[in-house]
Structures are given as structure tokens and as C-alpha cells.
Design a protein around this motif. Structure first.
Motif, PDB file in Angstrom:
ATOM      1  N   HIS A 119      70.057  49.105  64.163  1.00 58.34           N
ATOM      2  CA  HIS A 119      71.322  48.666  63.551  1.00 58.34           C
ATOM      3  C   HIS A 119      72.426  49.689  63.800  1.00 58.34           C
ATOM      4  O   HIS A 119      73.556  49.326  64.129  1.00 58.34           O
ATOM      5  CB  HIS A 119      71.145  48.451  62.039  1.00 58.34           C
ATOM      6  N   GLY A 140      69.576  42.629  54.720  1.00 57.50           N
ATOM      7  CA  GLY A 140      68.798  41.880  53.747  1.00 57.50           C
ATOM      8  C   GLY A 140      67.619  42.677  53.204  1.00 57.50           C
ATOM      9  O   GLY A 140      67.101  42.395  52.125  1.00 57.50           O
ATOM     10  N   ASP A 170      72.241  37.498  48.509  1.00 57.01           N
ATOM     11  CA  ASP A 170      71.513  36.255  48.770  1.00 57.01           C
ATOM     12  C   ASP A 170      70.941  35.641  47.486  1.00 57.01           C
ATOM     13  O   ASP A 170      70.949  34.426  47.305  1.00 57.01           O
ATOM     14  CB  ASP A 170      70.366  36.509  49.775  1.00 57.01           C
ATOM     15  N   GLY A 183      75.024  35.523  51.853  1.00 61.61           N
ATOM     16  CA  GLY A 183      75.965  36.643  51.964  1.00 61.61           C
ATOM     17  C   GLY A 183      77.322  36.257  52.540  1.00 61.61           C
ATOM     18  O   GLY A 183      78.367  36.525  51.942  1.00 61.61           O
ATOM     19  N   ASP A 187      81.060  35.943  50.664  1.00 59.94           N
ATOM     20  CA  ASP A 187      82.219  36.675  51.186  1.00 59.94           C
ATOM     21  C   ASP A 187      83.433  35.741  51.209  1.00 59.94           C
ATOM     22  O   ASP A 187      84.508  36.057  50.692  1.00 59.94           O
ATOM     23  CB  ASP A 187      81.855  37.171  52.608  1.00 59.94           C
ATOM     24  N   GLY A 273      73.463  43.734  58.670  1.00 61.91           N
ATOM     25  CA  GLY A 273      74.038  42.409  58.427  1.00 61.91           C
ATOM     26  C   GLY A 273      75.201  42.421  57.449  1.00 61.91           C
ATOM     27  O   GLY A 273      76.208  41.718  57.644  1.00 61.91           O
ATOM     28  N   ASN A 277      80.555  42.046  55.978  1.00 60.58           N
ATOM     29  CA  ASN A 277      81.326  41.692  54.772  1.00 60.58           C
ATOM     30  C   ASN A 277      82.761  42.201  54.880  1.00 60.58           C
ATOM     31  O   ASN A 277      83.006  43.395  55.051  1.00 60.58           O
ATOM     32  CB  ASN A 277      80.644  42.273  53.527  1.00 60.58           C
TER      33      ASN A 277
HETATM   34  O1  KG4 Z   1      70.638  42.804  59.416  1.00 57.63           O
HETATM   35  P1  KG4 Z   1      70.351  41.403  59.043  1.00 57.63           P
HETATM   36  O2  KG4 Z   1      70.763  40.311  60.004  1.00 57.63           O
HETATM   37  O3  KG4 Z   1      68.833  41.195  58.779  1.00 57.63           O
HETATM   38  C1  KG4 Z   1      68.046  42.144  58.117  1.00 57.63           C
HETATM   39  O4  KG4 Z   1      67.645  43.151  58.769  1.00 57.63           O
HETATM   40  O5  KG4 Z   1      67.861  41.947  56.892  1.00 57.63           O
HETATM   41  O6  KG4 Z   1      71.056  41.171  57.616  1.00 57.63           O
HETATM   42  C2  KG4 Z   1      71.057  39.948  56.957  1.00 57.63           C
HETATM   43  C3  KG4 Z   1      71.730  40.105  55.614  1.00 57.63           C
HETATM   44  C4  KG4 Z   1      71.559  38.889  54.703  1.00 57.63           C
HETATM   45  O7  KG4 Z   1      71.220  39.338  53.411  1.00 57.63           O
HETATM   46  C5  KG4 Z   1      72.946  38.258  54.715  1.00 57.63           C
HETATM   47  O8  KG4 Z   1      73.256  37.504  53.565  1.00 57.63           O
HETATM   48  C6  KG4 Z   1      73.815  39.481  54.811  1.00 57.63           C
HETATM   49  O9  KG4 Z   1      73.152  40.292  55.773  1.00 57.63           O
HETATM   50  N1  KG4 Z   1      75.199  39.160  55.238  1.00 57.63           N
HETATM   51  C7  KG4 Z   1      76.285  39.357  54.462  1.00 57.63           C
HETATM   52  C8  KG4 Z   1      77.395  38.898  55.205  1.00 57.63           C
HETATM   53  N2  KG4 Z   1      76.937  38.441  56.404  1.00 57.63           N
HETATM   54  C9  KG4 Z   1      75.582  38.613  56.416  1.00 57.63           C
HETATM   55  N3  KG4 Z   1      76.400  39.878  53.224  1.00 57.63           N
HETATM   56  C10 KG4 Z   1      77.639  39.952  52.702  1.00 57.63           C
HETATM   57  N4  KG4 Z   1      78.757  39.512  53.340  1.00 57.63           N
HETATM   58  C11 KG4 Z   1      78.680  38.995  54.593  1.00 57.63           C
HETATM   59  N5  KG4 Z   1      79.791  38.590  55.227  1.00 57.63           N
END
Ligand code: KG4
Ligand code: ZN
Length: 337
Positions: A119, A140, A170, A183, A187, A273, A277
Motif C-alpha cells: 500500500h 479495511g 463499513d 466507505g 464519504d 483503501g 476518503n
Molecule cells: O485497501 P483496501 O482496498 O482493502 C484492504 O486491504 O482492506 O481497503 C478497503 C477499505 C474498505 O473498508 C472501504 O470501505 C474503504 O477502504 N474505503 C473508504 C473509501 N473508499 C474505500 N473508506 C472511507 N472513504 C472512502 N472514500
């Protein structure tokens, strides 16, 4: 040199071909992501066994597609990098075993990548970020403040003691009847919240750089449940706005502390992820201006799980010469320092 990057730690099968040179010059030749969101949405969250099966069904063709779209055949690759930890064990095993077989078949060196380093490396794909810096990584499954002294030397200096930040977004979204993962929708919705509900801070009031997102999440869930019990309508947008405000402010508090502790570090990077935001991004722009820091944030399309970030992190493993053996195993909860 060209690296095939494979990611399968959670609910995205992702494969990329990355051309790498010099200290960290990257060119993305292909970056394919097969999301399982539709499969898990009906359960309101990731079902690990279903995730593993979906990775199995997808990975072979996705690798073919990534190679085709990059116009590269396996003989033109120089290495294979795969997420080996942390993540869902069954899901990780699919990527790791595929990568081992592919590396063996094509006589390529194999490199094990830490998902969190991946990441952070998403910033290297299109930004000029260079260590040392402090990174805030939120997804997440993870929420960490990390001191990055070198491309491979990462020290966790703070993190969540319970829920991850994305997980809290979530779960609240789910209770409000929004589809998984909520998420991004939270937002968007937060901009309609005219009277944000007040929630407690997630920054633990002690001398650590730690968070607790379970308290703030429970406060939001209690607010929703008690409104339901009283038969009162609750305003989803006000909850989304209030939760986001409290969560983002908590991050800023602990990042302020982190930079006080490491006054020589003048650069901050966001990743994961939740780095998508908009409130968090805006708050970090303010924060970096106030503290005269250089700020780096991944492009929105590289915030979520992808193969290019794994290949980029794999390049530093390649440069270090620390190859993985063919007995490489996946580890659910390891975090490499
Ligand atoms: O990094 P990722 O794709 O997968 C993991 O490694 O977990 O992150 C996914 C997370 C989810 O909880 C999703 O709801 C959150 O990132 N997420 C957000 C936004 N876009 C994705 N949380 C808050 N605001 C956003 N715009
Ligand atoms: Zn991730």
C-alpha cells in the motif's frame, strides 16, 4: 526489468506487470483487478471461504490478461512478487501458491511482499515520494502509523488496538442499510449532513500513537439502535458526517504527535483503501500546510488493493537480493519491520 505482481490477500484478485529501473522508476504495463465485492455484498462483508474460492477461479485468467495487456510473455519477465502477509490466510494461499508454481515453471525468482508495504508503495507508482517519511495506512483490515526510514525499513509507531478505520466505516454503513463496502458511500453521503452527530475521538488518550475505532463505532451503532428503539428517524447523512469528522480528527491528533516525536521527518504519505476518503485527504492537505510537510497521496485508482503496488514493493525485495524460496508460506498476521 519486469515484475509480475500478484495480490490476493482479501477480496480483490489483482495482477500487474510493472517495468522497473533505477532507484524506483516505474512504468505500469498492465494492472488488472478482479473485485469480488458483488459476491460478498449479499453477506454484508467478506466471507473468507468464498474469497478463497473466487481467487482460485479468477487468478489463472487474470494473469493471462495482465500479460496480454502488457504485451509481455512469461519469458520477458524477470521476477514474480506476491503478497504473502498479512491478510485472510486462505485468500493469501491462492496467490502465494500460484506465484510459486508460475515462478518455478518459468524459472523466475520469487519475492514475498508485505501487503502494507505494498500500500505504501502505491505512492511510488506516480509520486516522487522518497524515504524517510511517516505514512498513515488505513484500509479495511489495517490502521497504522509507520516510520519509513528506507524502502524496506518500516517501523510501526502507532496503530489501532481493535477495529480498522475502514472496517468501522463499513460496519456503520451496513447498520444504516448501505451496501458493502460502505466507505466510499459514507464519504459521499457525509456532504449532505448539515448537523453532524457528535462522536467520541478514536485517538486513545495516552502517550502512544494508538487508536481505538471500536469505541467510536459502538457509539455510532448505539445512536442508531436507540433511535430505532424510540421509533425516531435518524439522519444517515448526519451520522456519516459526524463519524467521518471524529475519525479524521483522531487521525490528525495522532499524526501531530508522531511528527512531534520525529521532528527531522518532513514528509507525510497516505495509503490504503481509506486514503480515498475525501475528508481525510483534505485534512491532510491542511495538516501538511500547517506543519510545513511535503504530502504524498496515492492516485485514487491505486488506493485500493492492486497488483502494481505489490510489484513496486517487490522491486525493493529484488534490489535487496532477498529471494523467497519455493517453500514460501502465507502468514495471516505477520507484519514485517
Ligand atoms: O485497501 P483496501 O482496498 O482493502 C484492504 O486491504 O482492506 O481497503 C478497503 C477499505 C474498505 O473498508 C472501504 O470501505 C474503504 O477502504 N474505503 C473508504 C473509501 N473508499 C474505500 N473508506 C472511507 N472513504 C472512502 N472514500
Ligand atoms: Zn489492502
Amino acid at each position: 526489468m519486469r515484475i509480475l505482481g500478484i495480490e490476493s490477500s482479501c477480496d480483490e484478485t489483482a495482477v500487474a506487470v510493472l517495468e522497473c529501473s533505477g532507484e524506483r522508476d516505474f512504468k505500469i504495463l498492465s494492472n488488472e483487478v478482479a473485485s469480488q465485492i458483488q459476491v460478498h455484498a449479499r453477506y454484508g462483508g467478506v466471507v473468507p471461504e468464498i474469497a478463497s474460492r473466487a481467487h482460485c477461479e479468477t487468478i489463472t485468467n487474470l494473469v493471462k490478461t495482465a500479460l496480454n495487456n502488457a504485451s509481455v510473455n512469461p519469458k520477458e519477465l524477470d521476477a514474480v512478487a506476491v503478497t504473502a502477509f498479512p491478510g485472510l490466510i486462505g485468500a493469501l494461499l491462492v496467490g502465494v501458491n500460484f506465484a510459486k508454481g508460475f515462478a518455478y515453471q518459468n524459472n523466475l525468482p520469487l519475492y514475498a511482499v508485505d501487503h502494507i508495504k505494498g500500500h505504501i508503495a502505491s505512492n511510488y507508482l506516480t509520486n516522487d515520494l522518497r524515504p524517510p517519511f511517516i505514512a498513515f495506512v488505513a484500509s479495511g483490515g489495517h490502521t497504522s502509523i509507520i516510520l519509513v526510514e528506507d524502502y524496506r525499513k518500516h517501523t510501526v509507531i502507532g496503530g489501532t488496538r481493535d477495529d480498522a478505520m475502514g472496517e468501522a466505516f463499513d460496519k456503520i454503513a451496513r447498520v444504516m442499510g448501505m451496501p458493502y463496502p460502505g466507505g466510499a458511500a459514507m464519504d459521499k453521503l457525509s456532504y449532505e449532513g448539515k448537523n453532524p452527530v457528535k462522536f467520541p475521538s478514536a485517538a486513545i488518550k495516552d502517550d502512544t500513537l494508538d487508536f481505538s475505532f471500536s469505541g467510536i463505532k459502538t457509539a455510532a451503532l448505539n445512536y442508531i439502535n436507540s433511535s430505532n428503539q424510540k421509533g425516531e428517524e435518524f439522519n444517515k447523512a448526519d451520522i456519516a458526517a459526524g463519524f467521518t469528522k471524529a475519525a479524521v480528527e483522531s487521525v490528525i491528533v495522532k499524526l501531530g504527535e508522531a511528527f512531534k516525536r520525529y521532528p527531522n521527518i518532513k514528509t507525510i504519505a497516505l495509503a490504503g483503501g481509506v486514503a480515498a476518503n475525501s475528508h481525510l485527504r483534505n485534512a491532510l492537505v491542511e495538516f501538511s500546510k500547517k506543519h510545513k510537510l511535503k504530502l504524498f497521496m496515492p492516485e485514487l485508482k491505486y488506493c485500493g488493493d492492486n497488483g502494481a503496488m505489490i510489484a513496486a514493493a517487490g522491486y525493493f525485495e529484488y534490489l535487496s537480493g532477498e529471494k523467497a524460496e519455493l517453500n514460501l508460506n502465507a502468514e495471516a498476521s505477520r507484519f514485517e519491520e
